[in-house]
Write a protein that holds these residues in place. Sequence first.
Motif, PDB file in Angstrom:
ATOM      1  N   GLY A   1       0.823  -1.192   0.000  1.00 44.38           N
ATOM      2  CA  GLY A   1       0.000   0.000   0.000  1.00 44.38           C
ATOM      3  C   GLY A   1       0.862   1.250   0.000  1.00 44.38           C
TER       4      GLY A   1
ATOM      5  N   GLN B   1       0.723   3.988   1.790  1.00 43.39           N
ATOM      6  CA  GLN B   1       1.135   4.448   3.106  1.00 43.39           C
ATOM      7  C   GLN B   1       2.247   3.570   3.664  1.00 43.39           C
TER       8      GLN B   1
ATOM      9  N   GLU C   1      -4.168   1.112  -5.661  1.00 40.12           N
ATOM     10  CA  GLU C   1      -3.524   2.238  -4.983  1.00 40.12           C
ATOM     11  C   GLU C   1      -2.470   2.860  -5.883  1.00 40.12           C
TER      12      GLU C   1
ATOM     13  N   ALA D   1      -0.837   9.431  -0.272  1.00 41.20           N
ATOM     14  CA  ALA D   1      -1.094   8.154   0.399  1.00 41.20           C
ATOM     15  C   ALA D   1      -2.073   8.347   1.551  1.00 41.20           C
ATOM     16  N   GLY D   2      -1.915   9.430   2.309  1.00 40.63           N
ATOM     17  CA  GLY D   2      -2.811   9.701   3.427  1.00 40.63           C
ATOM     18  C   GLY D   2      -4.233   9.988   2.991  1.00 40.63           C
TER      19      GLY D   2
ATOM     20  N   SER E   1      -5.838   6.656   2.265  1.00 36.78           N
ATOM     21  CA  SER E   1      -6.103   5.963   3.533  1.00 36.78           C
ATOM     22  C   SER E   1      -7.315   6.546   4.242  1.00 36.78           C
ATOM     23  N   THR E   2      -7.439   7.870   4.225  1.00 38.81           N
ATOM     24  CA  THR E   2      -8.578   8.521   4.873  1.00 38.81           C
ATOM     25  C   THR E   2      -9.891   8.120   4.212  1.00 38.81           C
TER      26      THR E   2
ATOM     27  N   GLU F   1     -10.675   4.668   5.419  1.00 39.94           N
ATOM     28  CA  GLU F   1     -11.084   4.667   6.825  1.00 39.94           C
ATOM     29  C   GLU F   1     -12.507   5.217   7.000  1.00 39.94           C
TER      30      GLU F   1
ATOM     31  N   GLN G   1     -11.278  -1.657  -0.373  1.00 42.47           N
ATOM     32  CA  GLN G   1     -10.292  -2.464  -1.082  1.00 42.47           C
ATOM     33  C   GLN G   1     -10.847  -3.859  -1.297  1.00 42.47           C
TER      34      GLN G   1
END
Length: 668
Positions: A302, A304, A491, A527-528, A531-532, A535, A541
């Motif tokens: 990934g 991150q 990603e 990347a963040g 991810s956010t 989340e 995914q």
Amino acid sequence: MAGDTVYLCEKPSQARDIARILGATHKTKHYLAGSGVTVTWCFGHLLEMAAPDCYGDEYKRWSLDTLPIIPDPWRLDVRPKVKAQYNAIEQLLGKARHVVVATDADREGETIARELLDRCAYRGRISRLWLSALDDASIRKALGRLKDGAETEALYHAGLGRARADWLVGMNLTRAYTAMARSQGHDRLLPVGRVQTPTLRLVVDRDRAIESFKPVPYWDLVATLATDAGETFDAQWQPPADMTDAKGRCLNEEAARRMAQQIEGDAARVTAAETTRKRASAPLPYDLGTLQQDANKTADMGAQAVLSTVQALYETHKAVTYPRTDCRYLPTSMQGEADAVLDAMARTDPRVAGAVEGANTSRQARVFNDGKITAHHAMIPTTEPADLGRMSDTERLIYRMIRTRYLAQFYPDHEYDRTVLALDMGGAAFRATGNGVVVAGWKAVTGHAGADEADQAGNARLPIVREGDRCPVQGAAVQAKQTQPPAHYTEGTLLAAMKNVASLVTDERLKKILKDTAGLGTEATRAGIISTLIERRFLAQKKKKLVATDGGRALIDMLPRAITNPDTTAVWEQALDEISAGRMTLDDFVTRQTQWIHKAVSQVQQHGLNVPQGIATGPQKQCPECDKPMRKRKSRHGAFWGCTGYPDCRATVQIGGGKKGRQKKQAT
């Protein structure tokens, strides 16, 4: 024992590395001190943008009536958990005559330090330590070449611009759309982000393009031909234009099968045979985005995870240079360090000694180009050996990827012969292509990393034939195929789309404005963002694929295109680059953002909101008093339904039981 010169670092590990070189060995809880110098550190941002309710009690309640919120002046507060460190830095700055900004050499690093200097009202001399690596040799070199603080101050202004634009969009539009949705009985936070929302839009659009795709059948006719020497090769039919699509694919199955029967037992005549020598330069060293894309593709890592891994290689192992770079080139001056870098690589891992020995460090490679350098250069190994034994498996994998790319720069071009044959069979045109390696070059050390035309074609070397030769048909096969939809994002491919969003722009006016490098977010933040979104359950995914959830789709459908459109954010990112370069002022940028926010909020206030069902978090209930939607709420007595017309209507209904204090509508 604090000195007159204060070095302000981004994190403790960075401070320890610099302090060691400066001889600042006296350790306290908040800084390291030596003769005339003090080295202190932040923990990332010690300050944070103040919340809306800090600007007035009226903002404690989420209401459309109080929007937009435009801070003036803007306020930064100390993060509660780092108050002690902030106080220590404030005291040090009060005594300092000279501050050396030693945070990460990028926009955010500059902002972390400068916002502290501004808040503490520091007015002394400022210098900038511009580090590209944290090994001892690189630190000493940078300490001998301190920049004047004025050279990098524009990066701080760009950092403030980014933070204020994010705040204006996030705070105002999240409140606007969430408050409007709640008024319709939907109890879900609807976050809107300057970069997050258009990134989600990319995935939603791709998913829908896949779902709406209608495959079109087509047919390939491949003939197997023989030479006088008994070798065989394949040639593909080139159908007439009246039976093909725009890519030359045959759409007429009957014609393809009729042609296959027609050429059985026939022979092809070579009408043209052309061989061209091709050269492929070594793939450039990595920037962060390209490294994340390759690691995702080859190792399923990934974005991150790649960032965390390469950050450890930089900070902990001192094995690679600055990782959050957007550049894939090196300054010409760094060619003089090539022998030292290669020697460190061989000492780190003796297994590459042979490949290092074969490198030609005097080779004029395209990677050395001063005109291509941005704030940083490409990511490469450092000039000091690292300890592979102390690295994790993933750290070794990423280190080897970075090492191999650097090593390839000192090997010759990969050379291959590309042969194209034109053939005729009873008036029907056929074509055969093939490739043959002549010089392995850089592929001797990388294998097939960095695919070139030879790899993409996937063709072996053709047998030697000449114009006029006849090649008997050994067989003919018609292959039924279908056009394919675009691939789901991974990603890696989403990172690439975010980075190169200018290539996706269809608006001709914007195409003229945007540079080819315009993107969503930065190398350090993309990347963040992904991810956010995961989340917050707007993206999911599925194996290697990234797909939008129902909630993600509903959010995009609810928002105006001006907010979800990647073009808009790409223009803003380009403007931030203009601030960094000193070609735009911070005030001008924020004024434009403020005007845009006024229009966006006004649109919600005037036209309301159509909340798609996918946003709903559960069953909806109508108020028994005023028929407005009710929303689930919690109290110390448990969950209950509350009217969204509050405070005009105060009706409530107990969940799972009878009514809870139903009150009639009260006048205001």
